[in-house]
Motif scaffolding. Structure first.
Motif, PDB file in Angstrom:
ATOM      1  N   LYS A 224       0.841  -1.281   0.045  1.00  0.00           N
ATOM      2  CA  LYS A 224       0.048  -0.031  -0.108  1.00  0.00           C
ATOM      3  C   LYS A 224       0.925   1.082   0.176  1.00  0.00           C
ATOM      4  CE  LYS A 224      -3.908   2.552   0.343  1.00  0.00           C
ATOM      5  NZ  LYS A 224      -4.712   2.648  -0.765  1.00  0.00           N
TER       6      LYS A 224
ATOM      7  N   PHE B 258       0.909   5.615  -0.456  1.00  0.00           N
ATOM      8  CA  PHE B 258      -0.128   6.930  -0.438  1.00  0.00           C
ATOM      9  C   PHE B 258       0.782   7.700  -1.346  1.00  0.00           C
ATOM     10  CE2 PHE B 258      -1.645   5.034   3.457  1.00  0.00           C
ATOM     11  CZ  PHE B 258      -3.095   5.015   3.221  1.00  0.00           C
TER      12      PHE B 258
ATOM     13  N   VAL C 197       3.877   2.464   2.653  1.00  0.00           N
ATOM     14  CA  VAL C 197       3.248   2.249   4.058  1.00  0.00           C
ATOM     15  C   VAL C 197       3.123   0.671   4.307  1.00  0.00           C
ATOM     16  CG1 VAL C 197       1.365   2.192   5.566  1.00  0.00           C
ATOM     17  CG2 VAL C 197       2.026   4.396   4.233  1.00  0.00           C
TER      18      VAL C 197
ATOM     19  N   GLY D 234       2.136   0.655  10.196  1.00  0.00           N
ATOM     20  CA  GLY D 234       1.218   0.397   9.253  1.00  0.00           C
ATOM     21  C   GLY D 234       0.242  -0.287   9.563  1.00  0.00           C
TER      22      GLY D 234
ATOM     23  N   THR E 258      -3.380   0.867   8.768  1.00  0.00           N
ATOM     24  CA  THR E 258      -3.632   0.768   7.274  1.00  0.00           C
ATOM     25  C   THR E 258      -4.062  -0.699   6.936  1.00  0.00           C
ATOM     26  OG1 THR E 258      -2.117   2.524   7.103  1.00  0.00           O
ATOM     27  CG2 THR E 258      -2.727   1.391   5.074  1.00  0.00           C
TER      28      THR E 258
ATOM     29  N   ARG F 132      -7.323  -1.985   7.857  1.00  0.00           N
ATOM     30  CA  ARG F 132      -8.437  -1.159   6.960  1.00  0.00           C
ATOM     31  C   ARG F 132      -8.399  -1.799   5.736  1.00  0.00           C
ATOM     32  NH1 ARG F 132      -9.629   4.354   8.637  1.00  0.00           N
ATOM     33  NH2 ARG F 132      -9.077   5.154   6.584  1.00  0.00           N
ATOM     34  N   CYS F 133      -7.342  -2.382   5.282  1.00  0.00           N
ATOM     35  CA  CYS F 133      -7.347  -3.365   4.075  1.00  0.00           C
ATOM     36  C   CYS F 133      -8.351  -4.586   4.262  1.00  0.00           C
ATOM     37  CB  CYS F 133      -6.005  -3.638   3.572  1.00  0.00           C
ATOM     38  SG  CYS F 133      -5.134  -2.246   3.274  1.00  0.00           S
TER      39      CYS F 133
ATOM     40  N   GLU G 256      -9.378   0.348   3.026  1.00  0.00           N
ATOM     41  CA  GLU G 256      -8.531   0.801   2.163  1.00  0.00           C
ATOM     42  C   GLU G 256      -8.390  -0.199   1.038  1.00  0.00           C
ATOM     43  OE1 GLU G 256      -6.883   3.445   1.993  1.00  0.00           O
ATOM     44  OE2 GLU G 256      -6.815   4.297   3.910  1.00  0.00           O
TER      45      GLU G 256
END
Ligand SMILES: Nc1ncnc2c1ncn2[C@@H]1O[C@H](COP(=O)(O)OP(=O)(O)OP(=O)(O)O)[C@@H](O)[C@H]1O
Length: 344
Positions: A9, A11, A20, A43, A46, A49-50, A55
């Motif tokens: 991932k 950004f 990240v 991370g 993140t 959230r995946c 994400e």
């Protein structure tokens, strides 16, 4: 239950690419409590959230119950998200709604009748041990009670998995224990799979069966919690583990020249780390008897982890040099780690 394959991932911040997550592959099995530990910015958030599609990975795949969720349409993702509950550090409750109203929120378009909703919420309030708080507002609750409401809300759609993002980081140690105890109960009684994101190794130690250590977007160590704690490979993992054991404080005692660890000429200061098989052996009396050395226990810390004892002793050995050498040799053969911390 959840499997990630080579997840990357990035950004774009100020036209700069910021990586990240870097090639994260892991597998969380049904029914387990899985910890992901790392310092701030590693991370972790993140990554979770995946897991529920908030994400989208830049590269790689994420499988939920065998289905690749990367590239699903938003209505398909919404159906997946109903099977994934989530709780947060700051609870995220609606201040204008009562406990009942907060827990009922995700049921808005569920098609359930008023009576069904009432029944479900009454059951959940019993489960999280807040039966008398249904009409209270969040401002009238303690942090621990707010997190219990958030847990009830996360469970209202009967998810298969609960993601906990630093869920106890805003709580005091006693309340943290009670929330972790509740999570353990939900795992056992409902068979709920739980993912715990944390920067505190004590949380991992308390409830997780497996752990992955995330550092700068990469998994640097993984395994069942007992193996990782008893034989950490990476420095970062060791430093996380030291925060959970009183044995780590011996380094400070040496640095501050505490009288507790002052040595006479010829004495050795040792740290002996035990494993399951060795913990019950009468080490100290055995080496004293057999090698004619004196062993003074400065302090010890033995804890039960995943049902197995783990920990060690800090010991000052004194006696003739050759006797100490033989005693040390014996200890090294029997114990997972023996560290000579200082010589007299
Ligand atoms: N939407 C975003 N846009 C740009 N950068 C982001 C975004 N979300 C996260 N980041 C960056 O990604 C990195 C990892 O953040 P993340 O929140 O996943 O870490 P973390 O391990 O959960 O740390 P913390 O516990 O402090 O939240 C940070 O440098 C953060 O600034």
């Amino acid at each position: 239950m959840i499997r990630t394959e080579h997840v990357v991932k990035t950004f774009i911040v100020d036209k700069k690419v910021q990586p990240v997550l870097k090639d994260v592959s892991l597998s969380i099995e049904k029914g387990e409590i899985f910890g992901i530990i790392g310092y701030s910015g590693a991370g972790k958030s993140t990554l979770v959230r995946c897991f529920n599609g908030i994400e989208k990975p830049t590269e790689g795949d994420i499988f939920f119950e065998g289905q690749n969720i990367v590239g699903l349409k938003s209505y398909e993702l919404r159906a997946i998200r109903r099977k994934i509950g989530m709780i947060f550090q700051q609870f995220n409750l609606m201040p204008s709604r009562t406990v009942f109203g907060n827990i009922a929120l995700p049921l808005k378009h569920s098609g359930l009748s008023k009576q069904q909703i009432d029944k479900r919420i009454t059951e959940l309030l019993e489960l999280v041990d807040l039966p008398d708080k249904r009409n209270a507002y969040p401002s009238q609750l303690s942090g621990g009670q707010k997190q219990r409401v958030a847990i009830a809300r996360a469970l209202v759609n009967q998810p298969k998995i609960l993601l906990c993002d630093e869920a106890t980081s805003a709580l005091d140690p006693k309340t943290t224990k009670s929330i972790l105890h509740l999570l353990k109960k939900l795992n056992k009684e409902l068979g709920l799979t739980i993912v715990v994101i944390t920067h505190e190794m004590s949380v991992v130690k308390e409830i997780c069966q497996k752990v992955s250590v995330l550092d700068k977007g990469k998994i640097i160590e993984r395994g069942d919690v007992y193996s990782v704690f008893s034989n950490p490979q990476q420095e970062l993992t060791q430093s996380f583990i030291e925060t959970t054991s009183a044995l780590g404080s011996v380094k400070t005692l040496i640095e501050t020249q505490s009288p507790v660890v002052q040595l006479q000429p010829g004495q050795l200061l040792l740290k002996i780390s035990y494993t399951t098989s060795s913990v019950s052996e009468p080490l100290i009396s055995y080496i004293s008897r057999t090698f004619h050395v004196d062993a003074n226990i400065v302090f010890g810390d033995i804890q039960i982890l995943s049902g197995n004892p783990l920990g060690g002793l800090v010991v000052i050995l004194s006696g003739q040099e050759s006797a100490i050498d033989r005693a040390l040799e014996y200890v090294k053969q029997r114990y997972v780690a023996v560290e000579v911390l200082n010589h007299g």
